[in-house]
Motif scaffolding. Sequence first.
Motif, PDB file in Angstrom:
ATOM      1  N   UNK A   1     -36.828  22.972  31.608  1.00  0.00           N
ATOM      2  CA  UNK A   1     -36.874  24.254  32.328  1.00  0.00           C
ATOM      3  C   UNK A   1     -38.177  24.441  33.075  1.00  0.00           C
ATOM      4  N   UNK A   2     -39.245  23.854  32.553  1.00  0.00           N
ATOM      5  CA  UNK A   2     -40.560  24.061  33.158  1.00  0.00           C
ATOM      6  C   UNK A   2     -41.414  22.825  32.896  1.00  0.00           C
ATOM      7  N   UNK A   3     -42.253  22.471  33.884  1.00  0.00           N
ATOM      8  CA  UNK A   3     -43.137  21.311  33.734  1.00  0.00           C
ATOM      9  C   UNK A   3     -44.493  21.689  34.317  1.00  0.00           C
ATOM     10  N   UNK A   4     -45.578  21.260  33.632  1.00  0.00           N
ATOM     11  CA  UNK A   4     -46.910  21.701  34.047  1.00  0.00           C
ATOM     12  C   UNK A   4     -47.945  20.615  33.765  1.00  0.00           C
ATOM     13  N   UNK A   5     -48.554  20.076  34.840  1.00  0.00           N
ATOM     14  CA  UNK A   5     -49.731  19.233  34.652  1.00  0.00           C
ATOM     15  C   UNK A   5     -50.885  20.106  34.181  1.00  0.00           C
ATOM     16  N   UNK A   6     -51.745  19.555  33.324  1.00  0.00           N
ATOM     17  CA  UNK A   6     -52.965  20.268  32.958  1.00  0.00           C
ATOM     18  C   UNK A   6     -53.866  20.328  34.196  1.00  0.00           C
ATOM     19  N   UNK A   7     -54.231  21.538  34.681  1.00  0.00           N
ATOM     20  CA  UNK A   7     -55.057  21.631  35.882  1.00  0.00           C
ATOM     21  C   UNK A   7     -56.540  21.419  35.610  1.00  0.00           C
TER      22      UNK A   7
ATOM     23  N   UNK B   1     -60.269  12.769  29.740  1.00  0.00           N
ATOM     24  CA  UNK B   1     -59.560  11.506  29.557  1.00  0.00           C
ATOM     25  C   UNK B   1     -59.094  10.998  30.915  1.00  0.00           C
ATOM     26  N   UNK B   2     -58.969   9.686  31.040  1.00  0.00           N
ATOM     27  CA  UNK B   2     -58.542   9.110  32.322  1.00  0.00           C
ATOM     28  C   UNK B   2     -57.100   9.473  32.653  1.00  0.00           C
ATOM     29  N   UNK B   3     -56.281   9.669  31.630  1.00  0.00           N
ATOM     30  CA  UNK B   3     -54.887  10.032  31.865  1.00  0.00           C
ATOM     31  C   UNK B   3     -54.764  11.532  32.099  1.00  0.00           C
ATOM     32  N   UNK B   4     -53.661  11.934  32.738  1.00  0.00           N
ATOM     33  CA  UNK B   4     -53.389  13.354  32.963  1.00  0.00           C
ATOM     34  C   UNK B   4     -52.459  13.870  31.875  1.00  0.00           C
ATOM     35  N   UNK B   5     -52.761  15.047  31.369  1.00  0.00           N
ATOM     36  CA  UNK B   5     -51.860  15.692  30.422  1.00  0.00           C
ATOM     37  C   UNK B   5     -50.752  16.406  31.183  1.00  0.00           C
ATOM     38  N   UNK B   6     -49.553  16.337  30.625  1.00  0.00           N
ATOM     39  CA  UNK B   6     -48.420  17.058  31.200  1.00  0.00           C
ATOM     40  C   UNK B   6     -47.658  17.710  30.055  1.00  0.00           C
ATOM     41  N   UNK B   7     -47.173  18.913  30.300  1.00  0.00           N
ATOM     42  CA  UNK B   7     -46.358  19.612  29.298  1.00  0.00           C
ATOM     43  C   UNK B   7     -45.017  19.925  29.933  1.00  0.00           C
ATOM     44  N   UNK B   8     -43.953  19.804  29.147  1.00  0.00           N
ATOM     45  CA  UNK B   8     -42.669  20.280  29.660  1.00  0.00           C
ATOM     46  C   UNK B   8     -41.920  20.997  28.549  1.00  0.00           C
ATOM     47  N   UNK B   9     -41.127  21.975  28.957  1.00  0.00           N
ATOM     48  CA  UNK B   9     -40.414  22.806  27.994  1.00  0.00           C
ATOM     49  C   UNK B   9     -38.927  22.766  28.239  1.00  0.00           C
TER      50      UNK B   9
ATOM     51  N   UNK C   1     -48.665  27.602  30.236  1.00  0.00           N
ATOM     52  CA  UNK C   1     -50.017  27.599  30.817  1.00  0.00           C
ATOM     53  C   UNK C   1     -50.921  26.756  29.925  1.00  0.00           C
ATOM     54  N   UNK C   2     -51.787  25.964  30.545  1.00  0.00           N
ATOM     55  CA  UNK C   2     -52.763  25.144  29.825  1.00  0.00           C
ATOM     56  C   UNK C   2     -54.074  25.906  29.672  1.00  0.00           C
ATOM     57  N   UNK C   3     -54.743  25.678  28.562  1.00  0.00           N
ATOM     58  CA  UNK C   3     -56.077  26.236  28.348  1.00  0.00           C
ATOM     59  C   UNK C   3     -57.140  25.244  28.801  1.00  0.00           C
ATOM     60  N   UNK C   4     -58.232  25.746  29.436  1.00  0.00           N
ATOM     61  CA  UNK C   4     -59.342  24.845  29.780  1.00  0.00           C
ATOM     62  C   UNK C   4     -60.057  24.303  28.547  1.00  0.00           C
ATOM     63  N   UNK C   5     -59.760  24.859  27.358  1.00  0.00           N
ATOM     64  CA  UNK C   5     -60.370  24.351  26.127  1.00  0.00           C
ATOM     65  C   UNK C   5     -59.701  23.073  25.616  1.00  0.00           C
ATOM     66  N   UNK C   6     -58.610  22.666  26.252  1.00  0.00           N
ATOM     67  CA  UNK C   6     -57.952  21.414  25.865  1.00  0.00           C
ATOM     68  C   UNK C   6     -58.873  20.235  26.160  1.00  0.00           C
TER      69      UNK C   6
ATOM     70  N   UNK D   1     -42.273  23.332  39.022  1.00  0.00           N
ATOM     71  CA  UNK D   1     -42.943  22.598  40.091  1.00  0.00           C
ATOM     72  C   UNK D   1     -44.422  22.570  39.757  1.00  0.00           C
ATOM     73  N   UNK D   2     -45.034  21.387  39.791  1.00  0.00           N
ATOM     74  CA  UNK D   2     -46.443  21.278  39.412  1.00  0.00           C
ATOM     75  C   UNK D   2     -47.097  20.133  40.174  1.00  0.00           C
ATOM     76  N   UNK D   3     -48.379  20.318  40.525  1.00  0.00           N
ATOM     77  CA  UNK D   3     -49.154  19.282  41.218  1.00  0.00           C
ATOM     78  C   UNK D   3     -50.134  18.625  40.244  1.00  0.00           C
ATOM     79  N   UNK D   4     -50.317  17.334  40.439  1.00  0.00           N
ATOM     80  CA  UNK D   4     -51.326  16.572  39.703  1.00  0.00           C
ATOM     81  C   UNK D   4     -52.724  17.095  40.051  1.00  0.00           C
ATOM     82  N   UNK D   5     -53.658  16.984  39.113  1.00  0.00           N
ATOM     83  CA  UNK D   5     -54.999  17.546  39.299  1.00  0.00           C
ATOM     84  C   UNK D   5     -55.795  16.846  40.391  1.00  0.00           C
ATOM     85  N   UNK D   6     -55.616  15.526  40.551  1.00  0.00           N
ATOM     86  CA  UNK D   6     -56.462  14.788  41.493  1.00  0.00           C
ATOM     87  C   UNK D   6     -55.687  13.942  42.510  1.00  0.00           C
TER      88      UNK D   6
END
Length: 326
Positions: A20-26, A31-39, A79-84, A302-307
Amino acid sequence: MKQDSTRNIAYTVDCEDYVHVVKFNPFDSGDASSLIAYGGNNYVVIGTCRFQEEDAEVEGMQYKTLRTFHHGIRVDAIAWSPETRLDAIPPQIRFCTAASDRKLRLFTSDLQEKNEFKTFDGHSDYINDLVFAPNEGQEVASVSDDHTCRVWDLEGNEKAHFVLHSPGMSVCWHPEEAFKLMVAEKNGTIRFYDLITHQAILSLECEQTPLMSADWCLKNTLKIGAVAGSDWLIWDITRSSYPQDKRPVHVDRARLFRWSRVNENLFATTGYPGKTTTQLLVHHLGHPQPILTGTAAVGSGLTWHRTLPLCAVGGDHKIFFWVTEM
């Protein structure tokens, strides 16, 4: 750059549930990899992605699930927390969800023994969007069909409450404007609230409805984008409260608007899930036509990669990724 290029999906990840929803960690998680969450209907899954566009040693895409959180109810927003932080010892994963039971849930995990969640109660109707304070991550803002925007601390106490004139569709918090909150309403009004005085300080008008989604450009704090009706609209807030640029893009109706995180002229919109497919369009303000057209079976989120100029959309047991040019 090819004009109006219909491009195939670059990568897919198979999922155990409808997404239903997908979110890259902004935020940078160390870490070199990107975190992604989906629900999905019952779960939130946290994973890492690495793409060949950023690492020559990767062939295509590497995806790894870190943890699956039982949610017990459909996930409507994440929503991602910047504390991650993945580079902390132990690592810390923190995110918040909005669910179809009108509650927020704050999850904190060290990916080992510690897995906690708190429930925030207060909204009386569906929650459409939520966001963490971008610098410290000590507060969460949410908007709902109940005509309110609320700001919560991490214990679930309500710190601020703004009464809206129509359902709240999007809420944005910009790292360079930490004392302002942008709230977009279904009636076509976008307001900025001062979080110190709790007063509205600026408003923008679409002059069309329904506004379904709006976003505050990371790379340029003066740029706001939205979709309303079947159009996308762009404002420069120093110039006018009315859009400087707008264009009809989705035949039925537009659903989501997201700015790229790497280029202030690049953004994506999605149409409503139709009978078979959802249309994803990537736009560049320097080009009259969309620079990428994609379709996904009943897509959502809908989500965009951080870099990278790479975006993702959820779908039926899959996440789809498209890569575009800058």
